[in-house]
Design an enzyme around this catalytic site. Sequence first.
Site, PDB file in Angstrom:
ATOM      1  N   LEU A 158     -11.154 -21.507   9.506  1.00  0.00           N
ATOM      2  CA  LEU A 158     -10.732 -21.079   8.181  1.00  0.00           C
ATOM      3  C   LEU A 158     -10.480 -19.576   8.247  1.00  0.00           C
ATOM      4  O   LEU A 158     -11.406 -18.802   8.454  1.00  0.00           O
ATOM      5  CB  LEU A 158     -11.833 -21.402   7.161  1.00  0.00           C
ATOM      6  CG  LEU A 158     -11.476 -21.135   5.715  1.00  0.00           C
ATOM      7  CD1 LEU A 158     -10.482 -22.163   5.209  1.00  0.00           C
ATOM      8  CD2 LEU A 158     -12.737 -21.175   4.856  1.00  0.00           C
ATOM      9  N   HIS A 206     -22.367 -15.218  10.488  1.00  0.00           N
ATOM     10  CA  HIS A 206     -21.745 -13.899  10.427  1.00  0.00           C
ATOM     11  C   HIS A 206     -21.487 -13.560   8.962  1.00  0.00           C
ATOM     12  O   HIS A 206     -21.028 -14.394   8.195  1.00  0.00           O
ATOM     13  CB  HIS A 206     -20.436 -13.938  11.195  1.00  0.00           C
ATOM     14  CG  HIS A 206     -19.857 -12.591  11.460  1.00  0.00           C
ATOM     15  ND1 HIS A 206     -19.246 -11.842  10.497  1.00  0.00           N
ATOM     16  CD2 HIS A 206     -19.799 -11.851  12.586  1.00  0.00           C
ATOM     17  CE1 HIS A 206     -18.838 -10.697  11.018  1.00  0.00           C
ATOM     18  NE2 HIS A 206     -19.157 -10.674  12.297  1.00  0.00           N
TER      19      HIS A 206
END
Lengths: 337, 337, 351, 351
Positions: A126, A230
């Site tokens: 994505l 992250h």
Amino acid sequence: MYLVRPADFADLPALERLAQQAGIGITNFPANRERLNDKIASSRRSFMTDVVQPGDESYLFVLVETKTEQIVGCCGIDAIVGADTPFYSYRIDEVVHASPQLQIHNRIPALFLCHDYSGTSRLIALVVDKAHQNLTAMSLLSKARLLFIARHPERFTKRLFVELRGENDKHGHSAFWDALGRHFFSMDFKKADYLSGVSNKHFIAELMPRYPIYVPTLPEAAQEVIGVVHEDSSQSADILLDEGFEFRGYVDIFDAGPTVEARTESLHTIAQQKMGKALILTETCKGAMHLISAGHLEDFRVTAAPAEPQTAGLGIEKTTQERLGISSGSRIQWVTL
Amino acid sequence: MYLVRPADFADLPALERLAQQAGIGITNFPANRERLNDKIASSRRSFMTDVVQPGDESYLFVLVETKTEQIVGCCGIDAIVGADTPFYSYRIDEVVHASPQLQIHNRIPALFLCHDYSGTSRLIALVVDKAHQNLTAMSLLSKARLLFIARHPERFTKRLFVELRGENDKHGHSAFWDALGRHFFSMDFKKADYLSGVSNKHFIAELMPRYPIYVPTLPEAAQEVIGVVHEDSSQSADILLDEGFEFRGYVDIFDAGPTVEARTESLHTIAQQKMGKALILTETCKGAMHLISAGHLEDFRVTAAPAEPQTAGLGIEKTTQERLGISSGSRIQWVTL
Amino acid sequence: MMVIRPICQNDLESLCRLADKTGIGFTSLVADEAILKKKIEGAVRSFAKDNVTTPHNEDYLMVLEDTATGDVVGTCGILSTVGLDEPFYSYHLGTITHASRELGVHNAIPTLILNNDFTGCSEICTLFLEENYRHSKNGQLLSKARFMFMAQFPERFTEKVFAEMRGVSDENGVSPLWESLGRHFFSIDFKEADELTSQGSKQFIAELMPNNPVYVNLLPKEARDVLGQVHQNTIPARRLLEQEGFRYENYVDIFDGGPSLEARVQDIRAVRESRLCLANIGQPKDVREGVSEGNYYLVSNAKVKDFRCILIQRLTPPGSAMTLTQEEADALCIESKEPIRIVELSPYSRR
Amino acid sequence: MMVIRPICQNDLESLCRLADKTGIGFTSLVADEAILKKKIEGAVRSFAKDNVTTPHNEDYLMVLEDTATGDVVGTCGILSTVGLDEPFYSYHLGTITHASRELGVHNAIPTLILNNDFTGCSEICTLFLEENYRHSKNGQLLSKARFMFMAQFPERFTEKVFAEMRGVSDENGVSPLWESLGRHFFSIDFKEADELTSQGSKQFIAELMPNNPVYVNLLPKEARDVLGQVHQNTIPARRLLEQEGFRYENYVDIFDGGPSLEARVQDIRAVRESRLCLANIGQPKDVREGVSEGNYYLVSNAKVKDFRCILIQRLTPPGSAMTLTQEEADALCIESKEPIRIVELSPYSRR
């Protein structure tokens, strides 16, 4: 407004630009023109092939800003991973070491190299342009894939998984990689990450540690990032978790980013999506935002727009109708966003 | 007719006789008077103790033939296994060995020693006199435990498991033991089985293989009995499978008999059981056979009898009422058998 | 004169005193009177055994006595077998290679593999010498006297013999390997683990240590650096064994990473080069009263229960017979014409 | 006269002929011309290297030539290192003990542990002698000539050197260990696995073999019995290496269980006892024309590229100089006063 549709060759320059922005840690989406071109070609082939059961298809979608007709994001689905070369993950299992005599009962987490996700469908990569990382665009792009899966269930497996990008610093240094992978690969994270995207994955079998790694024996900085997303990916992670994806103790072998999985049928978007007729409203719609898709395979389109569920179908505005390129009474799929 | 109730010291001689009949392979029920006496004492203590969460309680029930008042069977529940010394099982996991170069993809089952059932409630030792091994008696005895668990959920864990007796020949020779355990324990199956019942299980940690055993490297006779139920136990196994117990790849470390498990709340008897008033019928009951229990803890009683569910409660015959020692209007639990 | 002899019941007090002076990492002498008493009894029984044809569970503990004072100032021992009562653990430092021709990467990664490979092997152990006696080659006498015993009675030992050397730890007893590895699995500290082991309790090792090979390249540098290394104080002892033919074959201690050195008994220099000869008693021609000169020789008698070994100096190499002074003969408990075994103290003369 | 010399390009045809005669389990000579040609080129390059100070990837392949006919009748080789291109696998036969004091049970269980411990080690290999030349100590010459080369050029080899010995298999090439172990993991037959390995492809071993130690006590007896045992035909070769000081240190082949024997180069008898001396050319006093008598000696020159080794007989032991016949000197490619290396063929004279 935004529209999600299958990627085409004309999208190549835009995809290349996105890949460069995306940076390290998104191994499925390398900033390599030739490789991206291959991905588009493979996607187009996949959309156009008759499929009875999932195989080596991969589907690539782009997010279009409809006003400017610009490509501002992309995402994909692999029908099956690990068909040619095994798909590797680390499974975190606890090893029990107990001594009744000493009254010690240790449960020591260890990383076991496994192929447990081989043979499963995967949502991939994505990527959204910085300027468009708003919740609507992100959710639309992420969930559009699920509507596609709901529309074409025979093309995917009963379980889905997604790899979330693991923690690393702005220079692309992963504390986990430095503590573990580096010793076995004799290269830096960037290179391994890149190779993993472009090469067959044979080298992983050749170089990965074959014995379990006991977590407490790793440096603390490495331990701390195991299973941590992250920060740049936290929004996409939240969208997936809200959908019903769960962390089941599997992490990426390079950066220890978490893998989340779900049974396809139990995902919110898939379980809740409805199919029916498009009803065109004559006035401004006051309903909630909906994800609305039309068409199938290479004609598949998804947008997000306000809509009003009615007994006969879904009431949408004229602009939405035009964006999707459908007529009143066309069969559409929808779900509340 | 039959009644199930908690065991008492007076039952010792009968239990001893049953244990002798039961023979090898039922490690929780050794034909050792002292040990059996301990079991009864521990059971009585458990019934009489206030319990907030499951601990080292163990509950022993007997099956009474009400006409002759003879003890013809027994069974039990351990609130938790593996509290003091770990509880060992083999988990059958597939190890993937694949060589893309050679186009070989092997999935090799291997036995991994584990403690995965430590900390879980266990149903134990269903033993029924040969002459009474009919479906009613067996079902009653097996399911009576589940009604007890439904009545006292705080005393048990959310998961239950049962070890089913593994295949061995009439001399007590287990092909699995001969191929595996014998080499590590330097004793015969009978002795290991007995020790495992009477001793602390420390010796298992000391002697068991610490590395996985690759199933294909075992002799065929041993491979064939892995996860196979002893033919004498097939009826009790069927009752449990019908209840909703499932085999999840765990087997006994001695004879490789399968372990079946379930989430407590999803077991048929527990999910379906109802609680309400006992209504005494004046004529012969034409309803289906029901499992009916009354009382709690040391007064807990279960029988099987025809009954008629009514809006106000469960209609039972006078004889059933007397057998359970209750009055009209007493609170009872029931479930169709 | 300094004499090596079997330990005896009367040495308990001395042994306790010596045990007090050893420290952490010296697991074979624990300062606990009951344990030491048992150890002495075991040794006395072992030396008393006649007609031993194969090693069983003998413990040949010897002491170094200063005959001038009667003081016991050092110990050395040989276990005929280890690991038969309680498991004996070590790490084998092996290699796993990971290579990818495609990428041109070739990694040879060292691994630590838990094992009991020394099970049933003879071990030389319990070497300790009081600080104020660490001179005049007493250390060498103490260590090598054992080889004289083994040369004379090879049937009492296995073909291979090994020695565990103390590994690296700092002045506080902190071992870098333990801190990086063992600690994670034991939840107790090095000292405690060490003590448990020395008390003969080893089951907990199997229970707590990782079964799987440990990748050495993942350990911190300070832990990697001590694998196969001996403690500063043990460097001379290691060199001494290596001169005798002992070799490090990649086995290390599971706690502190100290090396095990091994040799086949018949390949040990002092065993191979030692020879039997008959003793004459008198005044050796090449020994001048009160003067120490010439090469050093180890001399032992050929007795089990009354085993003795001493160190002498001679200007000329001994031949098929050897003349000993009365004092030397007395120290060795022999009469004239009794057999003695003799060997140069070191592979190089005059050292 | 029989002479050992480096292989050269012209030997390709002969080498192919020899390779045809080897069989299953002889993986270092595959009857494939392209592979053999490459192998010869590698060897020629290796012998041509000057100033080698540490071993890299040299392959010193030598042949035995019958100078009377010019025929090449045997091969022997030394690899300066193994396992640096493709991983080199072996099994280490270790021990795991399981003991319960409570029950009085003590089991020492042998285990096979997959490893790459020989990575970077020198290997002696490729020993093959034609059947009709298996007499007159040609086999010993062929095997031990390598030690003369190593004695002369120790810097080209590692401190430790090993040899893999062919394991037990029946007349149809069926290996009991393979049938009980490898077959379950490979899904291919022994011959095929063996061929893949010999073609240098070993990645599949890592991919398919079990990572975990294998309990030897669970293997069928016929498999256990062959661990560390050599093939009937290899018994003499094993004895020969053992006489030279090679030892079985519990490493076995992963396919057939044949033992690896190892030694430190400096400990090999032929290396340790060989000495350099200067050659005189003439008629040795103790050699009678046409009569074979006296002790056997290996003699080699001190050259790399033109290395030669022959076998001679002498009635008196050579001293600091040695007289060779013109024929012997020619076979060794030396002139008068050039250095030669000499050693008794066997540890015991006249054997």
